[in-house]
Design a protein around this motif. Structure first.
Motif, PDB file in Angstrom:
ATOM      1  N   MET A 118       0.766  -1.293   0.049  1.00  0.00           N
ATOM      2  CA  MET A 118       0.059   0.169  -0.027  1.00  0.00           C
ATOM      3  C   MET A 118       0.890   1.313   0.103  1.00  0.00           C
ATOM      4  O   MET A 118       0.525   2.402  -0.508  1.00  0.00           O
ATOM      5  CB  MET A 118      -1.034   0.177   1.355  1.00  0.00           C
ATOM      6  N   ALA A 119       2.102   1.247   0.656  1.00  0.00           N
ATOM      7  CA  ALA A 119       3.080   2.453   0.897  1.00  0.00           C
ATOM      8  C   ALA A 119       3.537   2.500  -0.689  1.00  0.00           C
ATOM      9  O   ALA A 119       3.581   3.485  -1.123  1.00  0.00           O
ATOM     10  CB  ALA A 119       4.016   2.209   1.737  1.00  0.00           C
ATOM     11  N   TYR A 120       3.742   1.292  -1.528  1.00  0.00           N
ATOM     12  CA  TYR A 120       4.331   1.634  -2.756  1.00  0.00           C
ATOM     13  C   TYR A 120       3.032   2.282  -3.636  1.00  0.00           C
ATOM     14  O   TYR A 120       3.479   3.052  -4.588  1.00  0.00           O
ATOM     15  CB  TYR A 120       4.739   0.165  -3.209  1.00  0.00           C
ATOM     16  N   ASP A 121       1.972   1.800  -3.299  1.00  0.00           N
ATOM     17  CA  ASP A 121       0.897   2.171  -4.359  1.00  0.00           C
ATOM     18  C   ASP A 121       0.881   3.911  -4.051  1.00  0.00           C
ATOM     19  O   ASP A 121       0.561   4.466  -4.971  1.00  0.00           O
ATOM     20  CB  ASP A 121      -0.389   1.820  -3.927  1.00  0.00           C
ATOM     21  N   ARG A 122       0.927   4.316  -2.757  1.00  0.00           N
ATOM     22  CA  ARG A 122       0.984   5.567  -2.698  1.00  0.00           C
ATOM     23  C   ARG A 122       2.072   6.427  -3.326  1.00  0.00           C
ATOM     24  O   ARG A 122       1.950   7.623  -3.851  1.00  0.00           O
ATOM     25  CB  ARG A 122       0.873   6.082  -1.122  1.00  0.00           C
ATOM     26  N   TYR A 123       3.105   5.686  -3.244  1.00  0.00           N
ATOM     27  CA  TYR A 123       4.456   6.281  -3.926  1.00  0.00           C
ATOM     28  C   TYR A 123       4.245   6.729  -5.355  1.00  0.00           C
ATOM     29  O   TYR A 123       4.596   7.671  -6.050  1.00  0.00           O
ATOM     30  CB  TYR A 123       5.689   5.473  -3.596  1.00  0.00           C
ATOM     31  N   VAL A 124       3.806   5.523  -6.111  1.00  0.00           N
ATOM     32  CA  VAL A 124       3.352   5.654  -7.701  1.00  0.00           C
ATOM     33  C   VAL A 124       2.545   6.429  -7.841  1.00  0.00           C
ATOM     34  O   VAL A 124       2.234   7.337  -8.715  1.00  0.00           O
ATOM     35  CB  VAL A 124       3.116   4.040  -8.089  1.00  0.00           C
ATOM     36  N   ALA A 125       1.201   6.634  -6.874  1.00  0.00           N
ATOM     37  CA  ALA A 125       0.097   7.572  -7.309  1.00  0.00           C
ATOM     38  C   ALA A 125       0.673   9.116  -7.036  1.00  0.00           C
ATOM     39  O   ALA A 125       0.265   9.925  -7.969  1.00  0.00           O
ATOM     40  CB  ALA A 125      -0.925   7.167  -6.236  1.00  0.00           C
TER      41      ALA A 125
END
Length: 342
Positions: A118-125
């Motif tokens: 989920m942290a990676y998802d926020r980084y990409v977003a």
């Protein structure tokens, strides 16, 4: 020391926080309220994300998995604790103890890995919004969820089978809220120091890379947010990321105290308090932290509530909406007659 040869038949006695508490009635009521809140909030969030196709995007699919894990984790432990207190019995069979340990380790481990994804998802977003739907395409999103469950399952199988193979001593009392590795090893009649070290090492290997990935992701996010020209987008991103980091802190704080801290520093009271926090308070707060000020989730919730009246009225809508990412980027969603297509 004499071995207790009938452990397989008679099982164990769980001496948890309600037994040791000075006000067990008040604590029972408090835990009951928190458990009800955890069930309601996670159940509603799962329902909303499942029913509203506009939320079938990586961010909310991962969030639905978090709610599912929290819902299952709290239900593995708390109902038995509450019922045992009312019945005045704290017994658990050998098989039930092994199953409870397996489920808690699986769900807890999967949640730790999911928080990293989920942290990676926020980084990409936030850092790569134009490539979001490529870097977080459905196949990758499902692979993330499958990886969380699979690695946690394998870790749980290994630790549960090895822990339960030890012979246990005369006492059957587990000074803990549930069947867990540290309190069970204290009952073993065999040398467990090597295995305790293995638990410490495996806990560090399982938790620390995920925590490092989370901290790295949010460091990049913070740098990107500080360079945003939009004050509103900066404020929204900072609020959302701080909320996510609150969840990470609650989860990893309790997990590291339990599995990374050396066994000599464990105390029954401390472990019980940590697991009440870990299995009741955190699951109750997670849906509120992630969705309370999320416009998309709250809008979807209102839409689900009004869906039946919408169907009864026979209304039909067809329009284009934009689903916003945390940094203000958006992409169109076609909404047609109460359904939507990405």
């Amino acid at each position: 020391m004499e071995l207790y040869n009938s452990t397989l038949e008679s099982g164990f006695i769980l001496v948890g926080i309600l037994t040791d508490s000075g006000s067990p009635g008040l604590l029972h009521t408090t835990i009951s309220v928190l458990y009800t809140l955890a069930l309601t909030s996670n159940g509603l969030l799962l329902l909303v994300i499942t029913m509203d196709a506009r939320l079938h995007v990586p961010m909310y699919l991962l969030l639905s998995q978090l709610s599912l894990m929290d819902l299952m984790l709290t239900s593995v432990v708390i109902p038995k604790t509450l019922v045992d207190y009312l019945r005045g019995e704290n017994a658990i069979s050998f098989e039930g103890c092994a199953l409870q340990m397996f489920l808690v380790l699986t769900l807890g481990g999967a949640e730790g890995l999911l928080l990293a994804f989920m942290a990676y998802d926020r980084y990409v977003a936030i850092c790569h919004p134009l490539n979001y739907m490529v870097l977080m395409r459905p196949r990758i999103c499902w692979l993330m969820m499958a990886t969380s469950w699979t690695l946690a399952f394998l870790n749980s199988v290994i630790h549960t089978s090895y822990t339960m193979h030890f012979p246990f001593c005369m006492t059957r009392e587990i000074r803990h809220l549930l069947c867990e590795i540290p309190p069970l090893l204290k009952l073993a009649c065999a040398e467990t120091s090597r295995y305790e070290f293995m638990v410490y090492v495996s806990g560090s290997v399982f938790l620390m890379p995920s925590l490092a990935a989370i901290l790295a992701s949010y460091t990049f996010v913070l740098v990107a947010v500080l360079h945003m020209s939009s004050g509103e987008g900066r404020q929204k991103a900072l609020f959302t990321c701080s909320s996510h980091l609150t969840v990470v802190g609650m989860y990893y704080g309790a997990a590291m105290f339990m599995y990374v801290q050396p066994g000599s520093y464990h105390s029954p009271r401390q472990d019980n308090i940590l697991f009440v926090f870990y299995t009741v308070i955190t699951p109750a707060l997670n849906p509120l932290i992630y969705s309370l000020r999320n416009k998309e989730v709250m809008g979807a919730f209102r839409g689900v509530l009004g869906r039946f009246s919408f169907i009864q009225d026979g209304g039909c809508q067809c329009h284009i909406e934009a689903l916003q990412l945390l940094d203000g980027a958006s992409y169109p969603v076609l909404v047609l007659c109460g359904s939507s297509t990405l």
